[in-house]
Design a protein around this motif. Sequence first.
Motif, short mmCIF file in Angstrom:
data_model
loop_
_atom_site.label_atom_id
_atom_site.label_comp_id
_atom_site.label_asym_id
_atom_site.label_seq_id
_atom_site.Cartn_x
_atom_site.Cartn_y
_atom_site.Cartn_z
N CYS A 15 -16.77 -35.88 -21.84
CA CYS A 15 -16.68 -36.68 -20.62
C CYS A 15 -17.06 -35.83 -19.40
O CYS A 15 -17.74 -36.30 -18.50
CB CYS A 15 -15.26 -37.23 -20.45
SG CYS A 15 -14.89 -38.65 -21.50
N LEU A 18 -20.76 -35.45 -19.42
CA LEU A 18 -21.41 -36.68 -18.99
C LEU A 18 -21.36 -36.83 -17.48
O LEU A 18 -22.36 -37.14 -16.84
CB LEU A 18 -20.73 -37.89 -19.67
CG LEU A 18 -21.19 -39.28 -19.21
CD1 LEU A 18 -22.69 -39.43 -19.45
CD2 LEU A 18 -20.42 -40.35 -19.92
N VAL A 19 -20.18 -36.60 -16.90
CA VAL A 19 -20.02 -36.79 -15.46
C VAL A 19 -20.76 -35.72 -14.67
O VAL A 19 -21.19 -35.94 -13.54
CB VAL A 19 -18.51 -36.77 -15.10
CG1 VAL A 19 -18.31 -36.82 -13.59
CG2 VAL A 19 -17.81 -37.96 -15.75
N PHE A 22 -24.10 -36.32 -12.70
CA PHE A 22 -24.06 -37.14 -11.50
C PHE A 22 -23.68 -36.29 -10.29
O PHE A 22 -24.05 -36.60 -9.16
CB PHE A 22 -23.06 -38.28 -11.68
CG PHE A 22 -23.44 -39.22 -12.77
CD1 PHE A 22 -24.52 -40.06 -12.63
CD2 PHE A 22 -22.75 -39.23 -13.97
CE1 PHE A 22 -24.89 -40.92 -13.64
CE2 PHE A 22 -23.11 -40.08 -15.00
CZ PHE A 22 -24.18 -40.93 -14.83
N VAL A 114 -25.49 -44.84 -9.25
CA VAL A 114 -25.50 -45.06 -10.70
C VAL A 114 -24.09 -45.09 -11.25
O VAL A 114 -23.81 -45.72 -12.26
CB VAL A 114 -26.32 -43.97 -11.43
CG1 VAL A 114 -27.76 -44.02 -11.02
CG2 VAL A 114 -25.76 -42.58 -11.18
N ALA A 115 -23.16 -44.39 -10.59
CA ALA A 115 -21.78 -44.37 -11.06
C ALA A 115 -21.05 -45.66 -10.73
O ALA A 115 -19.96 -45.90 -11.24
CB ALA A 115 -21.03 -43.19 -10.43
N ILE A 833 -32.48 -40.10 -16.06
CA ILE A 833 -31.03 -40.31 -15.98
C ILE A 833 -30.57 -41.13 -17.19
O ILE A 833 -29.60 -40.79 -17.86
CB ILE A 833 -30.64 -41.07 -14.70
CG1 ILE A 833 -31.04 -40.30 -13.46
CG2 ILE A 833 -29.15 -41.35 -14.68
CD1 ILE A 833 -30.82 -41.09 -12.19
N SER A 834 -31.30 -42.22 -17.43
CA SER A 834 -30.90 -43.13 -18.50
C SER A 834 -30.84 -42.42 -19.84
O SER A 834 -29.89 -42.61 -20.61
CB SER A 834 -31.89 -44.30 -18.58
OG SER A 834 -31.91 -45.02 -17.38
N TYR A 836 -30.35 -39.19 -20.52
CA TYR A 836 -29.23 -38.27 -20.65
C TYR A 836 -27.91 -39.02 -20.74
O TYR A 836 -27.05 -38.70 -21.56
CB TYR A 836 -29.18 -37.32 -19.45
CG TYR A 836 -28.04 -36.33 -19.55
CD1 TYR A 836 -28.10 -35.25 -20.43
CD2 TYR A 836 -26.88 -36.48 -18.79
CE1 TYR A 836 -27.05 -34.36 -20.55
CE2 TYR A 836 -25.83 -35.60 -18.90
CZ TYR A 836 -25.92 -34.53 -19.78
OH TYR A 836 -24.86 -33.66 -19.90
N VAL A 837 -27.74 -40.04 -19.88
CA VAL A 837 -26.51 -40.81 -19.92
C VAL A 837 -26.34 -41.49 -21.27
O VAL A 837 -25.25 -41.55 -21.83
CB VAL A 837 -26.49 -41.86 -18.78
CG1 VAL A 837 -25.33 -42.83 -18.95
CG2 VAL A 837 -26.39 -41.17 -17.43
N MET A 840 -25.37 -38.90 -24.03
CA MET A 840 -23.99 -38.46 -23.85
C MET A 840 -23.01 -39.60 -24.12
O MET A 840 -21.94 -39.41 -24.71
CB MET A 840 -23.78 -37.93 -22.43
CG MET A 840 -24.43 -36.59 -22.17
SD MET A 840 -23.95 -35.29 -23.33
CE MET A 840 -22.17 -35.26 -23.11
N SER A 841 -23.40 -40.81 -23.69
CA SER A 841 -22.55 -41.97 -23.96
C SER A 841 -22.46 -42.24 -25.45
O SER A 841 -21.40 -42.60 -25.97
CB SER A 841 -23.10 -43.21 -23.24
OG SER A 841 -23.12 -43.01 -21.85
#
Length: 872
Positions: A15, A18-19, A22, A114-115, A833-834, A836-837, A840-841
């Motif tokens: 987590c 992931l954060v 940003f 994005v957040a 961004i997409s 990597y997110v 990780m997601s």
Amino acid sequence: MGILVFILAGLLVHCVFLVSIFDIYFSSPLVHGMTPQQTPLPPPAKRLVLFVADGLRADSLFELNSNSTSQAPYLRSILENNGSWGISHTRVPTESRPGHVALIAGFYEDVSAVAKGWKENPVEFDSVFNESKYTWSWGSPDILPMFAKGATGDHVYTFCYTAESEDFGAKDAAELDMWVFDHVKSFFNSSRSNQTLFSALNEEKVVLFLHLLGIDTNGHAHRPNSREYKENIKKVDESVKEIALMIDSFYGNDGKTAFILTSDHGMTDWGTHGAGHPSETLTPLVVWGAGVNYPQRVTSQKFEDNFLKEWKLENFKRLDVNQADVAPLMASLIGVPFPLNSVGTLPLEYLNNSALFKAESMFTNAVQIIEQFKVKMSQKRETTLSFLFIPFKPLSDSEQINYLKKARLYIQQQKYDEAESPVLFYGFAFVGMIIAFFLLIQTCPWTYYIYCLLPVPVWYAVVKELPVIQDLATNLLSHNMVQSVGFIFICILGIEILVFSFFYRSALTLGLLVFAGWPVITQLWAQAKTSASVWTLLCVLLALFPLMPVVGREPNIPLVIATGLLTLLISCFSLASLCKNKNKYRNNEDLKVYFYQMLSVALSTYVVSSTHDSLKNKQGLPLLNQIISWMTLVSSSVLPLLTSTFLFQRLFSILLSLMSTYLLLSTGYEALFPLVLSGLMFVWINMEQEALHHYGLSLKPKLAVFNFTYATDITQFRQLHLDDVRRSFFFVFFIVTAFFGTGNIASVNSFDPASVYCFLTVFSPFMMGSLLLLKVAIPFVLVSCAFEAIQVTTQLSSKSLLLLVLVISDIMALHFFFLVKDYGSWLDIGTSISHYVLVMSLTIFMMLMNGLAQLLTTQRLQLSRGTKHHST
């Protein structure tokens, strides 16, 4: 207890990972503290009327019909006789909120949004509305409050219809636009008997904003080439003419009103937006009235596209702009300060004014942008050690002064064109202290401490487990050199294919075709010909899905219905086989649950057919269908827990429950996807048993009588084998396939509102988004439950296989971490961004799915006792 701690620790670390991007890459670029900049000369207009036709494509407005007539004759006459026109180039994401922010505030998507799902801006920002004397706005409750919320004082007024009015299943979404036009007319009529309002309307620096959502709603519901979409454009054109004539009459035709019509984004042929296709990024811009240039006739124009010829506008000068340029244009026309965070460049060719006015306006535009740079540089200098801070030389303080002096001199000279362990532990603890001290003296944000200090305990844990790593290396080197190098090469190649699949879905097809040949390569073919043949067939079938277009472009309801019937047919055969079983493992209560689940699948099939027929006839969503859909959704999470925990019986129950919900969320070929995927998962479980027996790691248990609740005896767990790396890779590959098999959620462009029409048609972004996430999660659950079955049947601890899965997924994440961009086009930035997110997601999601799969496979509810316990 150990696995729980392991999962919690893994979740915490990932987590943070992931954060982190940003905060590292995507802190808000907006700064505050700038001085407002305003052109010192009197403006040409006292008021501005802004029409934003949500979802209007440039070609839909400008192209002619087959009979050579325009869909919008009034606006066509404006650009040919009274005003200027061009294409406004939007940026990704092509959504309503960022599009309106670019138009009205002058800056593109705040990356820190994005957040927050891009529903609201995470920080306050300035806008043309805020700088105006008064702004009155009419339209959607999703857009208007955003600009009133951040405005200083009480001068931005909003009039919104209810959120329930934004109904994709409504008879005619053009009524949303008629609501706006009718309320504007009523507003001006009422002002004649309201002296306070009448006086306010006659002030200078007034903005009237009409947000027209009907075209976007009709585009989603019926597609941009539909009769409804085109008729909506015609109605808007007629109403814009009425409003323009009414306003001119209200002000006595004083010639002090400027008009702008544009759009926040376009729309694809299949009725979606969000990505960077030209149909989404090319929007119309028509400007006329006070201070605006008249049409400029030309003999030739050079553009890379052929739009001018297609639209029969070759002789009218096309003035293209970036979407953010509209904000300084509006500010210049009515003489308000440029929005403080605007990055737009004033499009001079739209202005019909003196060279001095244009030069002063451009000078003001440049100073306003430099003000942002000065504040940003000052903030950076304050948080960086003096010997580490290196100013950007071309824009150092002295250079800024020189540029502005030179520009001012040119203006004065009327040269307007030139003026734009214990030891180990203490060792790592000491390293942590050094890092913390270095961050402290630089007065770094608290998030920097997390990013810099988190690797310390992680690497401490890795070093502590060094013997395990050495054993793994020894195991690998025990094979001959060719086998060891080959194994490493295959692992690297497999991970690279997974990474490549994030860019090209067809890479998954290549991987699945290789999977199809796995039994032949490993000689499992001779050991289990039937299972191997079915495995190969299903791999080939599943390989077809990534080659198909993204879901939502072309609905195919008959195929969804056929899938429902096929599911019922397969269920009948499975139940018939179960009923023939006369031993103790058959339970009549379980059969009742299976029959109820089959009934649920049948009802879902009927609801899909009935709902789409009703919407096609514009009769709305039937209430009974909506009730059945929600009841099916709720029951699907409970019914599997009422059945036996024997392996295939429980997995079969999970499939039936999830399929009934998935059918309700399907609009085309994707309905077949979980059926083929689950078939492959059942065969995978059998093939892994054959592989285990082939390598002599364990006796082959009878899967027909295998019970999930008997699989928790740690004394039966075995040590890791190299083939377990392959099992973990299969799981990661199937998870990625489950995600990208029918589309790509990295862009909201893949989302078709028709997917949720069985549940609701009234626009509700949070509810629709939740249903979309559920649809995406269903294939995940199927794969995770199958992997849980493989873990327990291959006698390997969940922690061991999950650790291998995390290693593989983290290596993928490392690829995308270094591919994240904070420069270039928004398409490039958004894509990085997409990716990597997503990866990780997926890592976090896999850990959560592991826990959910254990719950779904091992737990059972006994309704007769009203308690929950393990089955026996």
